[in-house]
Each structure stands twice: as structure tokens, then as C-alpha cells.
Design a protein around this motif. Sequence first.
Motif, PDB file in Angstrom:
ATOM      1  N   ILE A  69       0.891  -1.153  -0.004  1.00 47.64           N
ATOM      2  CA  ILE A  69      -0.115   0.049  -0.037  1.00 47.64           C
ATOM      3  C   ILE A  69       0.820   1.261  -0.057  1.00 47.64           C
ATOM      4  CG2 ILE A  69      -1.781   1.182   1.271  1.00 47.64           C
ATOM      5  CD1 ILE A  69      -2.597  -1.513   2.616  1.00 47.64           C
ATOM      6  N   SER A  70       0.424   1.940  -0.932  1.00 44.13           N
ATOM      7  CA  SER A  70       0.951   3.400  -0.813  1.00 44.13           C
ATOM      8  C   SER A  70      -0.134   4.370  -0.676  1.00 44.13           C
ATOM      9  CB  SER A  70       1.886   4.007  -2.230  1.00 44.13           C
ATOM     10  OG  SER A  70       2.081   5.165  -2.425  1.00 44.13           O
ATOM     11  N   TYR A  71       0.293   5.571   0.083  1.00 40.77           N
ATOM     12  CA  TYR A  71      -0.788   6.325   0.432  1.00 40.77           C
ATOM     13  C   TYR A  71      -0.518   7.926   0.597  1.00 40.77           C
ATOM     14  CZ  TYR A  71       1.636   6.132   4.777  1.00 40.77           C
ATOM     15  OH  TYR A  71       2.584   6.211   6.037  1.00 40.77           O
ATOM     16  N   GLN A  72      -1.432   8.834   0.269  1.00 41.08           N
ATOM     17  CA  GLN A  72      -1.325  10.354   0.528  1.00 41.08           C
ATOM     18  C   GLN A  72      -0.754  10.617   1.886  1.00 41.08           C
ATOM     19  OE1 GLN A  72      -4.873  12.625   1.060  1.00 41.08           O
ATOM     20  NE2 GLN A  72      -6.120  10.961   0.159  1.00 41.08           N
ATOM     21  N   MET A  73       0.392  11.273   1.944  1.00 40.45           N
ATOM     22  CA  MET A  73       0.958  11.493   3.309  1.00 40.45           C
ATOM     23  C   MET A  73       0.031  12.536   4.326  1.00 40.45           C
ATOM     24  SD  MET A  73       4.841  11.547   2.090  1.00 40.45           S
ATOM     25  CE  MET A  73       5.764  11.753   3.707  1.00 40.45           C
ATOM     26  N   HIS A  74       0.484  12.277   5.808  1.00 32.46           N
ATOM     27  CA  HIS A  74       0.110  13.445   6.715  1.00 32.46           C
ATOM     28  C   HIS A  74      -1.647  13.610   7.040  1.00 32.46           C
ATOM     29  CE1 HIS A  74       3.897  14.624   5.617  1.00 32.46           C
ATOM     30  NE2 HIS A  74       3.724  15.150   4.487  1.00 32.46           N
ATOM     31  N   GLY A  75      -2.242  12.475   6.574  1.00 29.69           N
ATOM     32  CA  GLY A  75      -3.645  12.542   6.870  1.00 29.69           C
ATOM     33  C   GLY A  75      -4.019  12.217   8.117  1.00 29.69           C
ATOM     34  N   LEU A  76      -5.335  12.294   8.638  1.00 20.10           N
ATOM     35  CA  LEU A  76      -5.701  12.086   9.937  1.00 20.10           C
ATOM     36  C   LEU A  76      -6.943  11.191   9.697  1.00 20.10           C
ATOM     37  CD1 LEU A  76      -5.603  11.937  13.083  1.00 20.10           C
ATOM     38  CD2 LEU A  76      -6.897  13.909  13.039  1.00 20.10           C
ATOM     39  N   VAL A  77      -6.824  10.011  10.254  1.00 23.90           N
ATOM     40  CA  VAL A  77      -8.222   9.053  10.229  1.00 23.90           C
ATOM     41  C   VAL A  77      -8.349   8.652  11.811  1.00 23.90           C
ATOM     42  CG1 VAL A  77      -9.376   7.061   9.240  1.00 23.90           C
ATOM     43  CG2 VAL A  77      -7.616   8.069   7.954  1.00 23.90           C
ATOM     44  N   CYS A  78      -9.594   8.906  12.338  1.00 23.54           N
ATOM     45  CA  CYS A  78      -9.884   8.687  13.584  1.00 23.54           C
ATOM     46  C   CYS A  78     -10.897   7.542  13.716  1.00 23.54           C
ATOM     47  CB  CYS A  78     -10.445   9.905  14.244  1.00 23.54           C
ATOM     48  SG  CYS A  78      -9.377  11.455  14.501  1.00 23.54           S
ATOM     49  N   VAL A  79     -10.684   6.428  14.585  1.00 19.41           N
ATOM     50  CA  VAL A  79     -11.550   5.193  14.481  1.00 19.41           C
ATOM     51  C   VAL A  79     -11.715   5.206  16.073  1.00 19.41           C
ATOM     52  CG1 VAL A  79     -10.913   4.239  12.561  1.00 19.41           C
ATOM     53  CG2 VAL A  79      -9.752   3.377  14.434  1.00 19.41           C
ATOM     54  N   ASP A  80     -13.171   4.445  16.410  1.00 18.06           N
ATOM     55  CA  ASP A  80     -13.344   4.226  17.660  1.00 18.06           C
ATOM     56  C   ASP A  80     -12.971   2.685  17.830  1.00 18.06           C
ATOM     57  OD1 ASP A  80     -15.238   2.630  16.459  1.00 18.06           O
ATOM     58  OD2 ASP A  80     -16.771   3.776  17.077  1.00 18.06           O
ATOM     59  N   LYS A  81     -13.533   2.172  19.296  1.00 20.04           N
ATOM     60  CA  LYS A  81     -12.982   0.851  19.656  1.00 20.04           C
ATOM     61  C   LYS A  81     -13.719  -0.315  18.677  1.00 20.04           C
ATOM     62  CE  LYS A  81     -12.305   1.608  24.317  1.00 20.04           C
ATOM     63  NZ  LYS A  81     -10.689   1.622  24.172  1.00 20.04           N
ATOM     64  N   GLN A  82     -14.468  -0.021  17.967  1.00 17.83           N
ATOM     65  CA  GLN A  82     -15.200  -0.766  16.859  1.00 17.83           C
ATOM     66  C   GLN A  82     -14.599  -0.637  15.425  1.00 17.83           C
ATOM     67  OE1 GLN A  82     -17.320   0.875  19.343  1.00 17.83           O
ATOM     68  NE2 GLN A  82     -16.946  -1.262  20.277  1.00 17.83           N
ATOM     69  N   GLN A  83     -13.516   0.228  15.271  1.00 20.23           N
ATOM     70  CA  GLN A  83     -12.967   0.530  14.133  1.00 20.23           C
ATOM     71  C   GLN A  83     -13.894   1.139  13.181  1.00 20.23           C
ATOM     72  OE1 GLN A  83     -11.058  -2.914  12.391  1.00 20.23           O
ATOM     73  NE2 GLN A  83      -9.849  -3.359  14.196  1.00 20.23           N
ATOM     74  N   GLN A  84     -14.631   1.981  13.747  1.00 17.17           N
ATOM     75  CA  GLN A  84     -15.623   2.815  13.023  1.00 17.17           C
ATOM     76  C   GLN A  84     -15.000   4.345  12.929  1.00 17.17           C
ATOM     77  OE1 GLN A  84     -18.694   1.726  11.432  1.00 17.17           O
ATOM     78  NE2 GLN A  84     -17.638  -0.196  12.175  1.00 17.17           N
ATOM     79  N   VAL A  85     -15.160   4.765  11.546  1.00 21.26           N
ATOM     80  CA  VAL A  85     -14.584   6.076  11.390  1.00 21.26           C
ATOM     81  C   VAL A  85     -15.505   7.305  12.085  1.00 21.26           C
ATOM     82  CG1 VAL A  85     -13.902   7.874   9.739  1.00 21.26           C
ATOM     83  CG2 VAL A  85     -13.227   5.444   9.202  1.00 21.26           C
ATOM     84  N   LEU A  86     -14.809   8.097  12.844  1.00 18.42           N
ATOM     85  CA  LEU A  86     -15.506   8.977  13.552  1.00 18.42           C
ATOM     86  C   LEU A  86     -15.918  10.360  12.710  1.00 18.42           C
ATOM     87  CD1 LEU A  86     -13.786   8.415  17.049  1.00 18.42           C
ATOM     88  CD2 LEU A  86     -16.094   7.766  16.439  1.00 18.42           C
ATOM     89  N   ARG A  87     -14.974  10.568  11.769  1.00 16.58           N
ATOM     90  CA  ARG A  87     -15.173  11.915  11.152  1.00 16.58           C
ATOM     91  C   ARG A  87     -14.358  11.799   9.682  1.00 16.58           C
ATOM     92  NH1 ARG A  87     -12.305  15.670  10.435  1.00 16.58           N
ATOM     93  NH2 ARG A  87     -13.643  17.553  11.327  1.00 16.58           N
ATOM     94  N   PRO A  88     -14.777  12.744   9.007  1.00  9.31           N
ATOM     95  CA  PRO A  88     -13.838  12.781   7.500  1.00  9.31           C
ATOM     96  C   PRO A  88     -12.245  12.844   7.745  1.00  9.31           C
ATOM     97  CG  PRO A  88     -15.906  13.853   7.377  1.00  9.31           C
ATOM     98  CD  PRO A  88     -15.582  13.809   8.760  1.00  9.31           C
ATOM     99  N   SER A  89     -11.425  12.274   7.017  1.00 12.28           N
ATOM    100  CA  SER A  89     -10.256  12.381   7.222  1.00 12.28           C
ATOM    101  C   SER A  89      -9.819  13.818   6.831  1.00 12.28           C
ATOM    102  CB  SER A  89      -9.330  11.531   6.266  1.00 12.28           C
ATOM    103  OG  SER A  89      -8.052  11.823   6.349  1.00 12.28           O
ATOM    104  N   ILE A  90      -9.121  14.364   7.737  1.00 15.95           N
ATOM    105  CA  ILE A  90      -8.570  15.783   7.466  1.00 15.95           C
ATOM    106  C   ILE A  90      -7.147  15.426   6.893  1.00 15.95           C
ATOM    107  CG2 ILE A  90      -7.359  17.824   8.355  1.00 15.95           C
ATOM    108  CD1 ILE A  90      -9.079  17.218  10.931  1.00 15.95           C
ATOM    109  N   ILE A  91      -7.053  15.765   5.331  1.00 14.63           N
ATOM    110  CA  ILE A  91      -5.923  15.202   4.468  1.00 14.63           C
ATOM    111  C   ILE A  91      -4.769  16.323   4.447  1.00 14.63           C
ATOM    112  CG2 ILE A  91      -7.430  13.943   3.391  1.00 14.63           C
ATOM    113  CD1 ILE A  91      -7.311  15.777   0.792  1.00 14.63           C
ATOM    114  N   TRP A  92      -3.837  15.853   3.634  1.00 15.66           N
ATOM    115  CA  TRP A  92      -2.551  16.645   3.505  1.00 15.66           C
ATOM    116  C   TRP A  92      -2.776  18.015   3.350  1.00 15.66           C
ATOM    117  CZ3 TRP A  92      -0.712  18.797  -1.098  1.00 15.66           C
ATOM    118  CH2 TRP A  92      -1.430  18.579  -2.224  1.00 15.66           C
ATOM    119  N   CYS A  93      -3.535  18.671   2.355  1.00 20.17           N
ATOM    120  CA  CYS A  93      -3.527  19.809   1.993  1.00 20.17           C
ATOM    121  C   CYS A  93      -4.528  20.835   2.899  1.00 20.17           C
ATOM    122  CB  CYS A  93      -3.945  20.065   0.549  1.00 20.17           C
ATOM    123  SG  CYS A  93      -5.427  19.188   0.031  1.00 20.17           S
TER     124      CYS A  93
END
Length: 498
Positions: free
Chosen positions: A82-106
Amino acid sequence: MARYLLGFDVGSSSVKASLVDAETGACAASAFYPESEAPIMAVKAGWAEQDPQMWWDNAKLAFKKIMAETGASGEDVIAIGISYQMHGLVCVDKQQQVLRPSIIWCDSRAVPYGEKAFNDLGSKQCLGHLLNSPGNFTASKLAWVKENEPELFERIDKIMLPGDYLAMKLSGVVNTTISGLSEGMLWDFKEKQPAKFLLDYFGFSDSVIADIVPTFSVQSVVSAEAAAELGLKAGTPISYRGGDQPNNALSLNVLNPGEIAATAGTSGVVYGVLGEANYDPKSRVNTFAHVNYTTDLDRLGVLLCINGTGILNAWIRRNVAPEGISYADMNTMMEHVPVGSEGVTIIPFGNGAERVLENRETGCSIHGVNFNKHSKAHLMRAAQEGIVFSFCYGMEIMQQMGMDIQNIHAGKANMFLSDIFRNTLAGVSGATIELYETDGSVGAAKGAGMGCGLYKDNHEAFASLKKLAVIEPDEQKRTEYLSAYAAWKETLERMMRN
């Protein structure tokens, strides 16, 4: 029966998937989704967010297409990278559910948080341990969430980078790499562990950091659920991941000190490998752990980004060149113009604030035009020379950090299709330029082959990497190139003083 390595490249505009023949190293098929650019949500000026689910959906669509094109089955895939766009933020809870949209590099909302941390903690602490200012990177983005979305912040179990998220969807396991943590300002290079002093400063629990796995290793395996959803074999190893720029360097077999990977599309990147931890005191370039960094082996990637590269060449084509002319025709037109464009100098920084200029926004400017002597071709050549000179200006910072630049590896694409651009870069830098045919998803697939043990080392993994051209510095013209660069630099520094 053919055996394949699967590579994903999670970009902000699309997700690309490639199948690489494990025996020959040839790319059997590639596809990307969406075919039109993926949406970026900007609720406020300076914000940029994407829904991680979109990355997963696009990865599945791209994968389905390459499997149909090759007639391969899930049983034929032996490892995934896997390669990926750098510096993004993904937040998940204990059930691995995404809590909000990812704040991405730009997304720039976290700039004040990084600046305050740098001022409060001090340059010695930040640069000595992180090799950078906390800046607008992942840790600072999480600080924004903590202050502005406190209830959501309390529900966060783990934070991830975009590549970590895709690996989680494939495996059901959350983990990360040292290279990934370093790009988020969450790795302490001095203590060689997660940056506890920054976690404590921002008030983050250590528990938000996922388990750390080696970049080249069986990091996790495809879960039964994901296998059923994609048609892969359960238990297939996920054995490599890297941010897009470190991965681009891997794709070009750039792993050792003194080697450089360069790209010159709309913006340009020069990514060089350093053999010991170091930093630029003015943060004009960024230093991260390269994909082959370990706690026992210092391999640092020094990243120079120039915003105004191919976008300047495109502007010249639209606004200066004769209507309907191609880039190849432009290159032919400017061939008769001598090195240095007979005194015309273009400063290419017209695409926003430039980190290499300490975040100043100078704008693009044209100098030295003589109405009785200079033509459109002079402006075309001066533009390409100006782009090269901006690269060399940043490369001097890398050299001051201890990098001995000998080889520049690049894909034969964008600005590297121009002989003038290539010869000028070789002439000023004194480095040999090697052009290759590769891309990020293919590099990720070969990284997976290294991580699962199929290839014993990078030499075996990239033995099939196709070298398309080698450009040596023209020693007879070296003085001319260096003189033109000196004139360009003098113009820039005069502007910077005003």
C-alpha cells in the motif's frame, strides 16, 4: 499458474491498483477509480477532507477491474502493498468505525497548533527530536480535533494515516509504521520511540498510537470478511506500506544515501536519502524516516517540495506559446536559445507560499527581457531553467545537511520529457539523471514482494525496473549552466531582501 503482487496507491484524486507478475516483475494490469477526480470537501476556506470509505470503495472498484482484465483469481495474489497520500488523519473508535472525515494533507487548519507547539517547546526540542517543526502535520491536526470536537475526541481509540486505514479494512487489524509516524510528527528520532513529549504537550494518550510493525514485513493478513468482499484469499499477507513520496523513491529504487528521486508535475518534489539524522534549522525541507529506516539503521528521506513547477510550464504554453502548440513543439522552439536564455530569468514561485523560501509568497516574476532581442522561445526556455534552478536551490539545502547528491532517478514523464529541463538539471547539479518507467502502485506491489520474503532485497525486487535513458552532465557546458544558475539565484536573493 501465474502469481501476482497487488499494489494499491491511495491518492487524493483517485485510488490506483496494479497487479505485478511476481516472477517477471512486469505490470500485468493497472486501473484507477474514480476516473474523474475524487471530491475533496472544503467546508471552510483552507479545509480539505475526504471520507475514508470512498478510498475503500474506489480500491475495490480498481481491484475488480484489474482482476477482470487479467483473468486472475484471488488465489493468484500472494502479497499486498500500500502507498498512500501522506500526513492525513483518520480517527476510529474501538469498533474500528471512522468517527469523522479524514483531514488530508492539503488542509491548513492545524497550522496555528503546530506553530504554538514549536514556540512553546522550542526549536531545539522539536528539531532535535522530530527533525521538523510540528507544523501542519498529523499530530497538529489531532490537536485541532481535540480543541474543536472534544466529545468526538473522547471516542477516539486509534489514529491512523490513510494507508493504515486501507490496511485495517483489508485485515481488521490496526497498526502503523515508524515511517508513517515520522510523517505525522509522532516519532522521536533521538529516543527512537513514539514522540511522548509531543503527545504529552497536546494532551494525547499514548494509546492512540497503533501497534508499530516493520515497513517490510507481514504486517497483517486479509480477513475472511474482506476476502469475501473482494474475492481475495483469506490469509493473504499485507506486507508493505509507505507514504507516497517515500514510496515513489522506493519505486525508483532510491534507498541509499546520495540517491535522489524527483518528480516534476504540476508541483515538483525532490526526495533525497540521508544516512544520518539531520534537519534544516529553517524547516525549508522536511525530514522523515525513509521506508528502509530502522532503529538500527538511519535512512532518512529529505523532502523538498516546489509548488511552481509544471504549472509554470503549462501557464507559458497557454499564455505565451503560439496557440495550439504542444509541449514537444515548445521544446523544439527553444532549442536554438542558448543556456541562460540570453539574460532572461524567471522566478517560478507563482503557486502559493513556498516552504523552501520559509513560506514566503513571492509570486512568479520575469526579469531581464530586452524587447529588441528576446522572443517567446526565450521565455519558454527561461521558464524551464527557472524550474530547474528552484530544484537546485533546494538541493543546496540538502547538501548543507550532509547529502552527497550523485544520482537523480525520475519517471520519464511531465517535465522530465524535456531535453532542456533534463540537461539543465544535470548540468547545474553535476548529477547523473536516470529515467525509468514505473509508478507508485507498482512500487508498492514490489515492496510487498520484499516484505513477504519473495525477493531477498531491493536489487532483486527491482531487477526488472526499465531504465529508459541516462543523462550525464555536459562538462563542456558546465560553466554556462552554473553561470546561469548564479544569475538566477542573485535575482531571487535580491527579491528576498526587498
